[in-house]
Design an enzyme around this catalytic site. Sequence first.
Site, PDB file in Angstrom:
ATOM      1  N   LYS A   1       0.834  -1.211   0.000  1.00 17.31           N
ATOM      2  CA  LYS A   1       0.000   0.000   0.000  1.00 17.31           C
ATOM      3  C   LYS A   1       0.865   1.256   0.000  1.00 17.31           C
ATOM      4  O   LYS A   1       0.630   2.197  -0.768  1.00 17.31           O
ATOM      5  CB  LYS A   1      -0.917   0.007   1.231  1.00 17.31           C
ATOM      6  CG  LYS A   1      -2.033  -1.012   1.212  1.00 17.31           C
ATOM      7  CD  LYS A   1      -2.797  -0.986   2.532  1.00 17.31           C
ATOM      8  CE  LYS A   1      -3.844  -2.070   2.621  1.00 17.31           C
ATOM      9  NZ  LYS A   1      -4.554  -2.060   3.927  1.00 17.31           N
TER      10      LYS A   1
ATOM     11  N   ALA B   1      -0.972   1.155   6.592  1.00 15.73           N
ATOM     12  CA  ALA B   1      -1.102   0.158   7.652  1.00 15.73           C
ATOM     13  C   ALA B   1      -2.083  -0.911   7.217  1.00 15.73           C
ATOM     14  O   ALA B   1      -2.952  -0.676   6.369  1.00 15.73           O
ATOM     15  CB  ALA B   1      -1.568   0.810   8.959  1.00 15.73           C
ATOM     16  N   ASP B   2      -1.930  -2.076   7.809  1.00  8.46           N
ATOM     17  CA  ASP B   2      -2.880  -3.153   7.586  1.00  8.46           C
ATOM     18  C   ASP B   2      -3.104  -3.859   8.914  1.00  8.46           C
ATOM     19  O   ASP B   2      -2.145  -4.153   9.630  1.00  8.46           O
ATOM     20  CB  ASP B   2      -2.365  -4.143   6.532  1.00  8.46           C
ATOM     21  CG  ASP B   2      -3.467  -5.074   6.067  1.00  8.46           C
ATOM     22  OD1 ASP B   2      -4.342  -4.605   5.306  1.00  8.46           O
ATOM     23  OD2 ASP B   2      -3.478  -6.247   6.478  1.00  8.46           O
ATOM     24  N   THR B   3      -4.358  -4.090   9.246  1.00  9.35           N
ATOM     25  CA  THR B   3      -4.725  -4.733  10.510  1.00  9.35           C
ATOM     26  C   THR B   3      -5.513  -5.995  10.231  1.00  9.35           C
ATOM     27  O   THR B   3      -6.405  -5.995   9.372  1.00  9.35           O
ATOM     28  CB  THR B   3      -5.578  -3.784  11.374  1.00  9.35           C
ATOM     29  OG1 THR B   3      -4.846  -2.587  11.638  1.00  9.35           O
ATOM     30  CG2 THR B   3      -5.966  -4.442  12.701  1.00  9.35           C
TER      31      THR B   3
END
Length: 197
Positions: A52, A69-71
Amino acid sequence: MTSLVLASASPRRRELLDQIGVSCRVQPADIDETPRPGESPPDYVSRMAREKAVAVAVGQVDDTVVLAADTTVVIDDDVLGKPVDRFDALGMLARLGGRTHEVMTAVCVVGGDSEREVLVTTRVTFVSLDLALCDAYLATDEPWDKAGAYGIQGLGAVLVESIEGSYSNVVGLPLVETWRLLREFGVATGLGSEGAP
């Protein structure tokens, strides 16, 4: 002055950055978020955050820093993404009820020729859930755009017995680690912009 681009459409991440005095503009990344065969949850979230950030960094001006960010929610080594329908969401809540799971967020910051990344994991324990409580929660708008079909910062807080680790990580952006990364890249925060403590 260094400007920040948030490579995410998440209103929660924008609110968390606002909370620590960080100004940004939003430019969501358009990437394929399909996990690769055999990819571990930590590798998956790290790759998503990195892809991203890199995708949005292309074509930015020199004094721009990109944060992505990735959660994800992880239980039994399975990644629980956003639910696609009520049946999917009910299945997620059924797995999480009365058990401890992990919430992993990878944060990637790209600026110029530099790239830094951090992975934060929080352990979350749910109360036991019955069908009536699950149905009541799924009748709200809250679960549908969230990994694991719950949001700790809203009504979903009543599903959570305890957490071990960063609360803001569960919301979607671990603030201590993000703040340190942004300071390294010279991004102004509510507590200064130069040099991480």
